[in-house]
Design a protein around this motif. Structure first.
Motif, PDB file in Angstrom:
ATOM      1  N   THR A 140      85.825  87.666  68.558  1.00 35.63           N
ATOM      2  CA  THR A 140      86.775  87.278  68.603  1.00 35.63           C
ATOM      3  C   THR A 140      86.573  85.876  69.272  1.00 35.63           C
ATOM      4  N   THR A 141      85.915  85.537  69.880  1.00 34.63           N
ATOM      5  CA  THR A 141      85.729  84.419  70.747  1.00 34.63           C
ATOM      6  C   THR A 141      84.455  83.155  70.073  1.00 34.63           C
ATOM      7  N   LYS A 142      84.107  83.542  69.125  1.00 28.55           N
ATOM      8  CA  LYS A 142      82.956  82.305  68.630  1.00 28.55           C
ATOM      9  C   LYS A 142      84.312  81.119  68.184  1.00 28.55           C
ATOM     10  N   SER A 143      83.022  79.946  67.398  1.00 30.13           N
ATOM     11  CA  SER A 143      83.748  79.058  67.567  1.00 30.13           C
ATOM     12  C   SER A 143      83.790  78.871  65.863  1.00 30.13           C
ATOM     13  N   VAL A 144      85.445  78.527  65.282  1.00 30.02           N
ATOM     14  CA  VAL A 144      86.255  78.671  63.864  1.00 30.02           C
ATOM     15  C   VAL A 144      84.841  78.045  63.612  1.00 30.02           C
ATOM     16  N   SER A 145      84.242  76.842  63.360  1.00 24.04           N
ATOM     17  CA  SER A 145      83.786  75.982  62.384  1.00 24.04           C
ATOM     18  C   SER A 145      82.268  76.814  62.461  1.00 24.04           C
ATOM     19  N   LYS A 146      81.760  77.178  63.164  1.00 24.13           N
ATOM     20  CA  LYS A 146      80.745  77.712  63.691  1.00 24.13           C
ATOM     21  C   LYS A 146      80.725  78.736  62.421  1.00 24.13           C
ATOM     22  N   PHE A 147      81.665  79.768  62.392  1.00 20.83           N
ATOM     23  CA  PHE A 147      81.417  80.599  61.352  1.00 20.83           C
ATOM     24  C   PHE A 147      81.512  79.992  59.839  1.00 20.83           C
ATOM     25  N   TYR A 148      82.212  79.017  60.166  1.00 19.75           N
ATOM     26  CA  TYR A 148      82.693  78.309  58.095  1.00 19.75           C
ATOM     27  C   TYR A 148      81.258  78.775  57.990  1.00 19.75           C
ATOM     28  N   GLU A 149      80.877  77.246  58.184  1.00 17.33           N
ATOM     29  CA  GLU A 149      79.740  76.334  58.244  1.00 17.33           C
ATOM     30  C   GLU A 149      78.645  77.880  58.087  1.00 17.33           C
ATOM     31  N   ILE A 150      77.881  78.847  58.756  1.00 16.52           N
ATOM     32  CA  ILE A 150      77.247  80.017  58.675  1.00 16.52           C
ATOM     33  C   ILE A 150      77.351  80.494  57.188  1.00 16.52           C
ATOM     34  N   LYS A 151      78.960  80.809  57.013  1.00 13.95           N
ATOM     35  CA  LYS A 151      78.807  81.679  55.577  1.00 13.95           C
ATOM     36  C   LYS A 151      78.871  80.230  54.721  1.00 13.95           C
ATOM     37  N   GLU A 152      79.629  78.701  54.150  1.00 12.84           N
ATOM     38  CA  GLU A 152      78.798  78.016  53.644  1.00 12.84           C
ATOM     39  C   GLU A 152      77.400  78.145  53.246  1.00 12.84           C
ATOM     40  N   GLU A 153      76.407  78.112  54.378  1.00 13.94           N
ATOM     41  CA  GLU A 153      74.840  78.502  54.129  1.00 13.94           C
ATOM     42  C   GLU A 153      74.912  79.618  53.871  1.00 13.94           C
ATOM     43  N   LEU A 154      75.629  81.101  54.410  1.00 14.26           N
ATOM     44  CA  LEU A 154      74.293  81.864  53.853  1.00 14.26           C
ATOM     45  C   LEU A 154      75.014  82.114  51.686  1.00 14.26           C
ATOM     46  N   ILE A 155      76.098  81.496  51.591  1.00 15.25           N
ATOM     47  CA  ILE A 155      76.343  81.562  50.001  1.00 15.25           C
ATOM     48  C   ILE A 155      76.053  80.135  49.344  1.00 15.25           C
ATOM     49  N   ARG A 156      75.410  79.256  49.837  1.00 14.59           N
ATOM     50  CA  ARG A 156      74.270  78.699  49.817  1.00 14.59           C
ATOM     51  C   ARG A 156      72.824  78.802  49.190  1.00 14.59           C
ATOM     52  N   ARG A 157      72.091  79.767  50.217  1.00 11.89           N
ATOM     53  CA  ARG A 157      71.271  80.814  49.830  1.00 11.89           C
ATOM     54  C   ARG A 157      71.883  81.143  48.687  1.00 11.89           C
ATOM     55  N   GLY A 158      72.094  82.252  48.047  1.00 17.25           N
ATOM     56  CA  GLY A 158      73.209  82.692  46.780  1.00 17.25           C
ATOM     57  C   GLY A 158      72.982  84.156  47.582  1.00 17.25           C
ATOM     58  N   TYR A 159      73.477  84.478  48.856  1.00 19.53           N
ATOM     59  CA  TYR A 159      74.575  85.931  48.986  1.00 19.53           C
ATOM     60  C   TYR A 159      75.685  86.342  48.184  1.00 19.53           C
ATOM     61  N   GLU A 160      76.313  86.874  47.855  1.00 23.25           N
ATOM     62  CA  GLU A 160      77.522  87.852  47.769  1.00 23.25           C
ATOM     63  C   GLU A 160      78.004  87.715  48.776  1.00 23.25           C
ATOM     64  N   ILE A 161      79.278  87.448  49.376  1.00 23.43           N
ATOM     65  CA  ILE A 161      79.544  87.287  51.063  1.00 23.43           C
ATOM     66  C   ILE A 161      81.561  87.770  50.876  1.00 23.43           C
ATOM     67  N   LYS A 162      81.219  89.263  51.182  1.00 24.08           N
ATOM     68  CA  LYS A 162      82.998  89.182  51.226  1.00 24.08           C
ATOM     69  C   LYS A 162      83.164  88.616  53.255  1.00 24.08           C
ATOM     70  N   ALA A 163      84.060  87.523  53.241  1.00 24.08           N
ATOM     71  CA  ALA A 163      83.905  86.833  54.867  1.00 24.08           C
ATOM     72  C   ALA A 163      84.994  86.918  54.872  1.00 24.08           C
ATOM     73  N   ASN A 164      85.285  87.430  56.597  1.00 23.92           N
ATOM     74  CA  ASN A 164      86.765  87.889  57.132  1.00 23.92           C
ATOM     75  C   ASN A 164      86.488  87.072  58.936  1.00 23.92           C
ATOM     76  N   ASP A 165      87.212  86.177  59.071  1.00 25.79           N
ATOM     77  CA  ASP A 165      87.915  85.243  60.159  1.00 25.79           C
ATOM     78  C   ASP A 165      88.122  86.210  60.333  1.00 25.79           C
ATOM     79  N   THR A 166      87.410  86.691  61.687  1.00 29.68           N
ATOM     80  CA  THR A 166      88.611  87.163  62.487  1.00 29.68           C
ATOM     81  C   THR A 166      88.356  86.704  64.643  1.00 29.68           C
ATOM     82  N   ILE A 167      88.534  85.350  63.827  1.00 29.57           N
ATOM     83  CA  ILE A 167      87.936  84.660  65.998  1.00 29.57           C
ATOM     84  C   ILE A 167      89.745  84.403  66.030  1.00 29.57           C
ATOM     85  N   CYS A 168      90.055  85.034  67.398  1.00 31.07           N
ATOM     86  CA  CYS A 168      91.627  84.604  68.096  1.00 31.07           C
ATOM     87  C   CYS A 168      91.841  83.246  67.936  1.00 31.07           C
TER      88      CYS A 168
END
Length: 282
Positions: free
Chosen positions: A166-194
């Motif tokens: 919950t205390t992680k950086s929002v922008s870092k979370f979305y960077e990670i999500k985009e990078e994993l999609i770019r690597r070809g994974y199918e992702i269900k991403a849940n932004d659960t940051i406070c």
């Protein structure tokens, strides 16, 4: 000769509501009963922990908790794994549950994902109390990583569900999500940051830019403190990290400078006030 510093405390710094809730609960019981066990540090700030210990708070680890019987034990804002609740039932321990509502909601979502046989990745700090509680919802099957480079040589499933501490950086979370999609994974991403924490990032940068120097007050164990201090440092390179008054370095300040004081979501306001007073006396 006095340095005549002009010091201001950031009004948005200090405890988040989850920490306030846990400390209020603890103080109420300490007043009535004189002592209370707490599973792990109630907050990642040594000065605040010392203040509450003086009132009768007894900090214990999981190895002590297993031996305990017929007592009251506080669960702090970080939350706990299901195993802790099971032990409490077996040992007739009354749990005073001060788990943060944001963390509890996240635990429930992760448990539901796990029950639905989803593969789970958690962006979080290894060994952090909250992350241990989150992993516990998956029988410790979830993969925890604190940096995307950790996933470089890992064999990941083709599709998975991504969560965040919950205390992680929002922008870092979305960077990670985009990078994993770019690597070809199918992702269900849940932004659960406070958002009470993440909203501070932007506000803190604005605050830090207004002053000649910034003193960031935080416990060294606070992962949220490290992230927020980095925000200050980027906005104002003249930012200094201190855990208490003793760590203030007089040589860092010049006469008539403006100084902003801010802190983590685990930094008590009384400690920031002490730092302000010390700076004003330089």
């Amino acid at each position: 000769m006095t340095k005549n510093l002009h010091v201001t405390i950031d009004k948005d710094s200090g405890f988040c509501f989850g920490v306030v809730y846990a400390i209020d609960m603890a103080e109420e019981i300490l007043e009535e009963e004189g002592y209370l066990y707490c599973l792990g540090d109630i907050v990642h700030n040594d000065e605040e922990v010392a203040r509450l210990k003086a009132k009768g708070l007894r900090i214990i680890g999981h190895e002590d908790f297993i031996q305990l019987k017929d007592e009251k034990v506080l669960i702090r804002a970080h939350g706990e794994a299901p195993e802790t609740y099971k032990t409490a039932l077996e040992n007739n321990i009354t749990l005073i549950d001060a788990s943060c509502p944001v963390v509890l909601k996240l635990q429930n979502r992760i448990k539901t994902s796990h029950d639905n046989d989803e593969k789970i990745l958690i962006f979080g700090k290894h060994g952090h109390a909250e992350v241990i509680g989150l992993q516990g919802q998956t029988n410790n099957e979830a993969l925890v990583f604190q940096d995307i480079t950790e996933l470089d040589n890992k064999e990941l499933p083709a599709s998975f569900t991504l969560y965040s501490q919950t205390t992680k950086s929002v922008s870092k979370f979305y960077e990670i999500k985009e990078e994993l999609i770019r690597r070809g994974y199918e992702i269900k991403a849940n932004d659960t940051i406070c958002r009470q924490v993440s909203n501070r990032y932007e506000d803190l940068g604005d605050f830090a830019r207004q002053y000649d120097k910034i003193v960031f007050v935080s416990g060294k164990k606070s992962s949220n403190g490290k992230v927020l201090y980095d925000v200050c440092k980027q906005a104002n390179p003249q930012s200094y990290f201190v855990s208490d008054v003793a760590e203030i370095d007089v040589t860092q300040f010049n006469t008539n400078e403006t100084v902003g004081i801010c802190g983590a979501t685990s930094t008590p306001m009384w400690l920031m006030k002490e730092v302000k007073q010390a700076l004003e006396q330089l």
